[in-house]
Design a protein around this motif. Structure first.
Motif, short mmCIF file in Angstrom:
data_model
loop_
_atom_site.label_atom_id
_atom_site.label_comp_id
_atom_site.label_asym_id
_atom_site.label_seq_id
_atom_site.Cartn_x
_atom_site.Cartn_y
_atom_site.Cartn_z
N THR A 141 0.83 -1.22 0.00
CA THR A 141 0.00 0.00 0.00
C THR A 141 0.87 1.27 0.00
O THR A 141 0.70 2.12 -0.88
CB THR A 141 -0.99 -0.02 1.17
N ARG A 166 -1.03 5.78 11.80
CA ARG A 166 0.31 5.27 12.16
C ARG A 166 0.29 3.75 12.30
O ARG A 166 0.99 3.18 13.14
CB ARG A 166 0.79 5.91 13.46
N SER A 167 -0.53 3.09 11.50
CA SER A 167 -0.55 1.62 11.58
C SER A 167 0.74 1.07 10.99
O SER A 167 1.43 1.74 10.22
CB SER A 167 -1.75 1.06 10.82
N HIS A 189 -2.00 11.14 14.28
CA HIS A 189 -2.71 9.96 14.76
C HIS A 189 -3.81 10.37 15.71
O HIS A 189 -4.08 11.58 15.85
CB HIS A 189 -1.72 8.98 15.41
N SER A 190 -4.40 9.39 16.36
CA SER A 190 -5.59 9.67 17.17
C SER A 190 -5.32 10.63 18.33
O SER A 190 -6.25 11.23 18.86
CB SER A 190 -6.16 8.35 17.71
N ALA A 208 -4.96 7.78 5.99
CA ALA A 208 -5.10 6.33 6.24
C ALA A 208 -5.70 6.14 7.62
O ALA A 208 -5.05 5.66 8.54
CB ALA A 208 -3.75 5.64 6.12
N VAL A 209 -6.95 6.52 7.77
CA VAL A 209 -7.62 6.51 9.06
C VAL A 209 -8.69 5.41 9.12
O VAL A 209 -8.80 4.68 10.10
CB VAL A 209 -8.29 7.89 9.33
N GLY A 210 -9.47 5.32 8.05
CA GLY A 210 -10.56 4.35 8.05
C GLY A 210 -11.87 4.97 8.51
O GLY A 210 -12.68 4.31 9.18
N ARG A 211 -12.06 6.27 8.18
CA ARG A 211 -13.32 6.95 8.54
C ARG A 211 -13.79 7.79 7.37
O ARG A 211 -13.07 8.68 6.90
CB ARG A 211 -13.09 7.90 9.72
N PHE A 214 -13.37 11.92 6.77
CA PHE A 214 -12.49 12.43 7.83
C PHE A 214 -11.75 13.69 7.38
O PHE A 214 -11.61 14.65 8.14
CB PHE A 214 -11.49 11.34 8.24
N VAL A 229 -6.11 6.68 1.22
CA VAL A 229 -5.89 5.23 1.39
C VAL A 229 -7.15 4.55 1.95
O VAL A 229 -7.36 3.35 1.76
CB VAL A 229 -4.69 4.97 2.33
N GLY A 230 -7.98 5.30 2.61
CA GLY A 230 -9.13 4.73 3.31
C GLY A 230 -10.05 3.89 2.42
O GLY A 230 -10.25 4.20 1.25
N ILE A 231 -10.57 2.84 3.01
CA ILE A 231 -11.61 2.04 2.33
C ILE A 231 -12.75 1.89 3.33
O ILE A 231 -12.61 1.21 4.34
CB ILE A 231 -11.09 0.65 1.90
N GLY A 263 -6.20 1.32 -3.77
CA GLY A 263 -6.48 -0.12 -3.68
C GLY A 263 -5.94 -0.89 -4.88
O GLY A 263 -5.32 -1.95 -4.74
N THR A 266 -2.18 -1.01 -4.75
CA THR A 266 -1.73 -1.98 -3.73
C THR A 266 -1.64 -3.37 -4.36
O THR A 266 -0.65 -4.08 -4.21
CB THR A 266 -2.73 -1.99 -2.54
P1 NAD Z 1 -5.81 1.17 11.48
O1 NAD Z 1 -7.15 1.16 12.10
O2 NAD Z 1 -4.80 0.15 11.86
O3 NAD Z 1 -5.15 2.60 11.71
C1 NAD Z 1 -5.89 3.77 11.65
C2 NAD Z 1 -5.01 4.91 12.10
O4 NAD Z 1 -5.81 6.08 12.12
C3 NAD Z 1 -4.45 4.73 13.50
O5 NAD Z 1 -3.05 4.79 13.45
C4 NAD Z 1 -5.03 5.88 14.31
O6 NAD Z 1 -4.07 6.49 15.16
C5 NAD Z 1 -5.47 6.85 13.24
N1 NAD Z 1 -6.65 7.58 13.71
C6 NAD Z 1 -7.82 7.09 14.19
N2 NAD Z 1 -8.64 8.08 14.57
C7 NAD Z 1 -7.98 9.24 14.35
C8 NAD Z 1 -8.27 10.59 14.55
N3 NAD Z 1 -9.43 10.98 15.07
N4 NAD Z 1 -7.34 11.51 14.19
C9 NAD Z 1 -6.17 11.14 13.65
N5 NAD Z 1 -5.83 9.85 13.43
C10 NAD Z 1 -6.72 8.92 13.78
O7 NAD Z 1 -6.07 1.14 9.91
P2 NAD Z 1 -5.10 0.82 8.69
O8 NAD Z 1 -4.93 -0.64 8.57
O9 NAD Z 1 -3.90 1.70 8.71
O10 NAD Z 1 -6.06 1.29 7.50
C11 NAD Z 1 -6.49 2.62 7.38
C12 NAD Z 1 -7.52 2.69 6.28
O11 NAD Z 1 -6.91 2.32 5.06
C13 NAD Z 1 -8.72 1.74 6.43
O12 NAD Z 1 -9.85 2.35 5.87
C14 NAD Z 1 -8.31 0.55 5.61
O13 NAD Z 1 -9.43 -0.18 5.13
C15 NAD Z 1 -7.59 1.22 4.49
N6 NAD Z 1 -6.60 0.40 3.80
C16 NAD Z 1 -6.60 0.50 2.47
C17 NAD Z 1 -5.68 -0.21 1.73
C18 NAD Z 1 -5.68 -0.07 0.25
O14 NAD Z 1 -5.12 -0.88 -0.43
N7 NAD Z 1 -6.28 0.99 -0.27
C19 NAD Z 1 -4.76 -1.05 2.36
C20 NAD Z 1 -4.78 -1.11 3.76
C21 NAD Z 1 -5.71 -0.38 4.47
#
Ligand code: NAD
Length: 284
Positions: A141, A166-167, A189-190, A208-211, A214, A229-231, A263, A266
């Protein structure tokens, strides 16, 4: 003015074409690149991802091997399968589809993949090599994000890059790779304070948060490059990223869409790593 779209579809197609050529060349030398995917349990999303990876391999002439284990498989059983794949000279790349069932220690399983077959770039050895700038498999990714940034033709050196997240699989390695490109990197990060302000100072913004939604339009610096990056799934069940795409496109110079963005890259980078693994093992 609306931003230019960085198309994952176009870029991934170019990578696939290159990998098809490289696979043909390796086959002429008697080597058929082979990726083994280990899938434990029956998580439907994981099954979809694995099918996608197998289809990509097929399209490029790469052999793919699916190793399925039931959800109740023990950690020992998973490790035994990995040991067999590690010893199999016809298998060049090994990938364990995550997440694993809860009773299995993910770190122990990943550490059991030999670094030279670790095409996800998740083993401690490859992560360490990436950090110190040695040749290694880059995690797909973040590596895809860098390819997308480079495709814009804009220099990365000296630019302020802000990574949100920061994952271990996205945020941290994305920050390291941007640093390797001589960007000045801030990782949010959070617990970050003043996040919106930091984002507004970013020439390159990686979310790359997952929201869903955001990153709002007012967090984007005019002329920035935005990598989403989010999905996520929105209320209508449609795939979407972390960025408010419509609003951010009004401000950014370049932006990646979801779907059709990171995606796809990746997936393409996994093919690059698999071919690289085959090439390196053929030389060894
Ligand atoms: P994760 O949940 O492990 O990490 C999310 C990160 O967001 C954490 O480090 C956290 O500190 C940060 N975060 C959460 N709330 C926050 C806030 N309010 N403010 C600032 N930062 C905040 O997720 P991940 O595995 O790193 O994946 C992130 C996103 O990317 C997800 O949507 C996942 O589905 C997507 N993803 C996409 C691909 C792709 O190929 N496109 C690959 C991997 C992951």
């Amino acid at each position: 003015m609306a931003a230019q779209i960085i198309s994952g579809k176009t870029l991934a197609a170019q990578v696939k074409e290159r990998m098809t050529g490289e696979t043909e060349a390796l086959k002429r030398q008697g080597v058929t690149p082979c990726l083994a995917v280990v899938l434990v349990g029956d998580d439907p999303a994981s099954a979809v991802y694995v099918r996608g990876k197998q289809k990509d391999c097929e399209e490029c002439g790469i052999r793919s091997l699916l190793v399925r284990l039931p959800a109740e498989a023990t950690q020992q059983q998973v490790l035994e399968r990995l040991a067999a794949l590690a010893a199999d000279g016809a298998v060049h790349g090994i990938l364990v589809q995550l997440p694993l069932p809860r009773h299995i220690d993910e770190r122990a399983v990943i550490a059991a993949i030999p670094p030279e077959k670790d095409v996800d770039g998740f083993t401690p050895v490859n992560v360490g090599r990436m950090v110190i700038g040695e040749e290694c498999f880059l995690p797909c990714t973040p590596a895809g994000c860098i390819e997308m940034l480079k495709s814009t033709g804009q220099p990365l050196a000296g630019k302020h890059a802000v990574v949100i997240g920061r994952s271990n699989i996205v945020g941290k390695p994305a920050a390291i790779l941007l640093l390797r490109e001589n960007a000045t990197v801030t990782v949010c990060h959070s617990r970050t304070q003043g996040l919106a302000q930091l984002c507004r100072s970013a020439d390159i913004l990686v979310a790359a948060v997952g929201r869903e939604g955001f990153v709002t339009g007012d967090m984007v610096k005019p002329g920035a490059t935005v990598i989403d990056v989010g999905i996520n799934r929105n209320a209508e069940g449609k795939l979407c990223g972390d960025v408010d795409f419509a609003a951010a496109s009004e401000k950014a110079a370049f932006i990646t869409p979801v779907p059709g963005g990171v995606g796809l890259m990746t997936r393409a980078m996994l093919l690059v790593n698999t071919v690289q693994a085959a090439r390196m093992q053929a030389r060894a």
